[in-house]
Design a protein around this motif. Structure first.
Motif, PDB file in Angstrom:
ATOM      1  N   ARG A 156       0.821  -1.212   0.000  1.00  0.00           N
ATOM      2  CA  ARG A 156       0.000   0.000   0.000  1.00  0.00           C
ATOM      3  C   ARG A 156       0.853   1.259   0.000  1.00  0.00           C
ATOM      4  O   ARG A 156       0.505   2.255  -0.643  1.00  0.00           O
ATOM      5  CB  ARG A 156      -0.948  -0.020   1.195  1.00  0.00           C
ATOM      6  N   ALA A 179     -14.359  -2.772  -2.585  1.00  0.00           N
ATOM      7  CA  ALA A 179     -14.516  -1.476  -1.929  1.00  0.00           C
ATOM      8  C   ALA A 179     -13.165  -0.919  -1.491  1.00  0.00           C
ATOM      9  O   ALA A 179     -12.876   0.271  -1.673  1.00  0.00           O
ATOM     10  CB  ALA A 179     -15.452  -1.599  -0.731  1.00  0.00           C
ATOM     11  N   ALA A 180     -12.326  -1.780  -0.926  1.00  0.00           N
ATOM     12  CA  ALA A 180     -11.002  -1.339  -0.497  1.00  0.00           C
ATOM     13  C   ALA A 180     -10.151  -0.943  -1.700  1.00  0.00           C
ATOM     14  O   ALA A 180      -9.395   0.034  -1.646  1.00  0.00           O
ATOM     15  CB  ALA A 180     -10.313  -2.431   0.307  1.00  0.00           C
ATOM     16  N   ALA A 182     -11.248   0.264  -4.499  1.00  0.00           N
ATOM     17  CA  ALA A 182     -11.744   1.568  -4.954  1.00  0.00           C
ATOM     18  C   ALA A 182     -11.202   2.688  -4.076  1.00  0.00           C
ATOM     19  O   ALA A 182     -10.820   3.756  -4.571  1.00  0.00           O
ATOM     20  CB  ALA A 182     -13.268   1.566  -4.950  1.00  0.00           C
ATOM     21  N   ASP A 183     -11.156   2.451  -2.767  1.00  0.00           N
ATOM     22  CA  ASP A 183     -10.611   3.462  -1.856  1.00  0.00           C
ATOM     23  C   ASP A 183      -9.139   3.738  -2.152  1.00  0.00           C
ATOM     24  O   ASP A 183      -8.669   4.867  -2.011  1.00  0.00           O
ATOM     25  CB  ASP A 183     -10.759   3.013  -0.398  1.00  0.00           C
ATOM     26  N   LEU A 184      -8.406   2.703  -2.562  1.00  0.00           N
ATOM     27  CA  LEU A 184      -6.985   2.856  -2.862  1.00  0.00           C
ATOM     28  C   LEU A 184      -6.752   3.409  -4.265  1.00  0.00           C
ATOM     29  O   LEU A 184      -5.621   3.774  -4.599  1.00  0.00           O
ATOM     30  CB  LEU A 184      -6.269   1.509  -2.729  1.00  0.00           C
TER      31      LEU A 184
END
Length: 323
Positions: A156, A179-180, A182-184
């Motif tokens: 990350r 979802a994670a 997309a957040d990243l």
């Protein structure tokens, strides 16, 4: 090692938490008997690389031991099922290292893209000035597709850095949700898809049964001509013999910080290839990373002694997913 992790203020803070016992000068804490003697009436042990594991003999000699605080990330070499059964809790400072490793992976990526390693090798080995300029096409990170294998702490950190410089990022990680992702700001794909589409592939996965040898001859062949591989994670992720064979063709380039044999033998063929950039397993070794690790250890011990919740505790069930 203590000076690397604990600057004077951190050392004073550690000393203020209790009576410190240090190994005798020249003593090897990788020796089971030495460690057992050190922990005879200890409540907490602070470990670094090379410390012997908490074996049955060590635990029998340390009836008061209740916390192992590791200055690194993976605690697999130090803890055992017996240590958890003995009531020893475990914490570690892996969070301190994520950014340093991500930043080195970025540095290696940029060096590979701009063929810095090839220029350096040519000039150092006496290649003619004009011939030294004869390298594969150089590319920019901006607009490049970068594949990240493992959305770990280091993964990350790395993907955030390359995205900030304009790269499009693909990620393989079975634990990463849509979802994670997309957040990243990244796209989840399968491994074959990632290898085929990426100009750069950077490895950040833990070593697990499912990841051991995940990059072999078949997978390396999927990389495009001129593809670049960066490994600052674990050597077991890659079949080193297959990688060496692929590198010898000159079709791809690689930057490696980890190796099957460490120290890397002086006569190892990887040392002599112009399309390989090597560093000696030091990706996490910045001054800032070490100091963050020391600060985490001090804080965790303080929290433990006060009865507060640990922020970085490792529980037995987590060992199976730890590299």
């Amino acid at each position: 090692m203590r000076r690397l992790f604990f600057e004077p203020a951190a050392w004073d803070a550690l000393a203020a938490l209790g009576r410190l016992r240090l190994p005798p000068t020249g003593a090897d804490v990788g020796d089971e008997r030495v460690l057992a003697e050190l922990l005879a009436d200890a409540d907490v042990v602070v470990t670094a690389w090379g410390t012997h594991r908490l074996s049955a003999a060590v635990l029998a000699a340390a009836p008061r031991l209740r916390l192992l605080a590791h200055t690194g990330a993976t605690v697999k070499p130090f803890v055992t099922p017996e240590s958890f059964a003995h009531g020893v809790r475990v914490t570690q400072a892996g969070d301190a290292m994520g950014y340093a490793v991500g930043e080195q992976a970025l540095a290696l990526t940029l060096a590979l893209l701009h063929r810095v390693h090839r220029f350096d090798h040519a000039l150092r080995t006496g290649v003619d000035w004009e011939r030294a300029k004869d390298v594969p096409p150089r590319r920019e990170l901006r607009g490049a597709t970068v594949g990240v294998v493992g959305a770990s702490r280091t993964g990350r950190a790395y993907l955030g850095l390359v995205r900030a410089l304009g790269a499009e990022v693909l990620v393989v990680d079975p634990l990463l949700t849509d979802a994670a992702a997309a957040d990243l700001g990244v796209t989840r794909v399968g491994l074959d898809d990632l290898l085929t589409r990426s100009r750069v592939v950077s490895l950040h996965a833990p070593v697990l049964p499912a990841t051991t040898g995940m990059i072999g001859a078949r997978e390396l062949a999927l990389l495009p001509d001129g593809g670049l591989l960066v490994n600052t994670a674990r050597p077991a992720l890659v079949d080193e013999a297959a990688l060496l064979a692929e590198l010898r063709t000159g079709r791809i380039d690689a930057a490696l910080d980890v190796f099957d044999a460490e120290p890397l033998p002086v006569d190892h063929p990887l040392r002599h290839l112009p399309n390989v950039l090597l560093t000696p397993h030091e990706a996490a070794g910045t001054v800032e990373s070490r100091r963050r690790a020391g600060a985490i250890v001090v804080d965790e011990i303080d929290r433990f002694l006060r009865g507060a919740a640990l922020r970085h505790e490792i529980r037995p069930e987590q060992l199976d997913t730890m590299g």
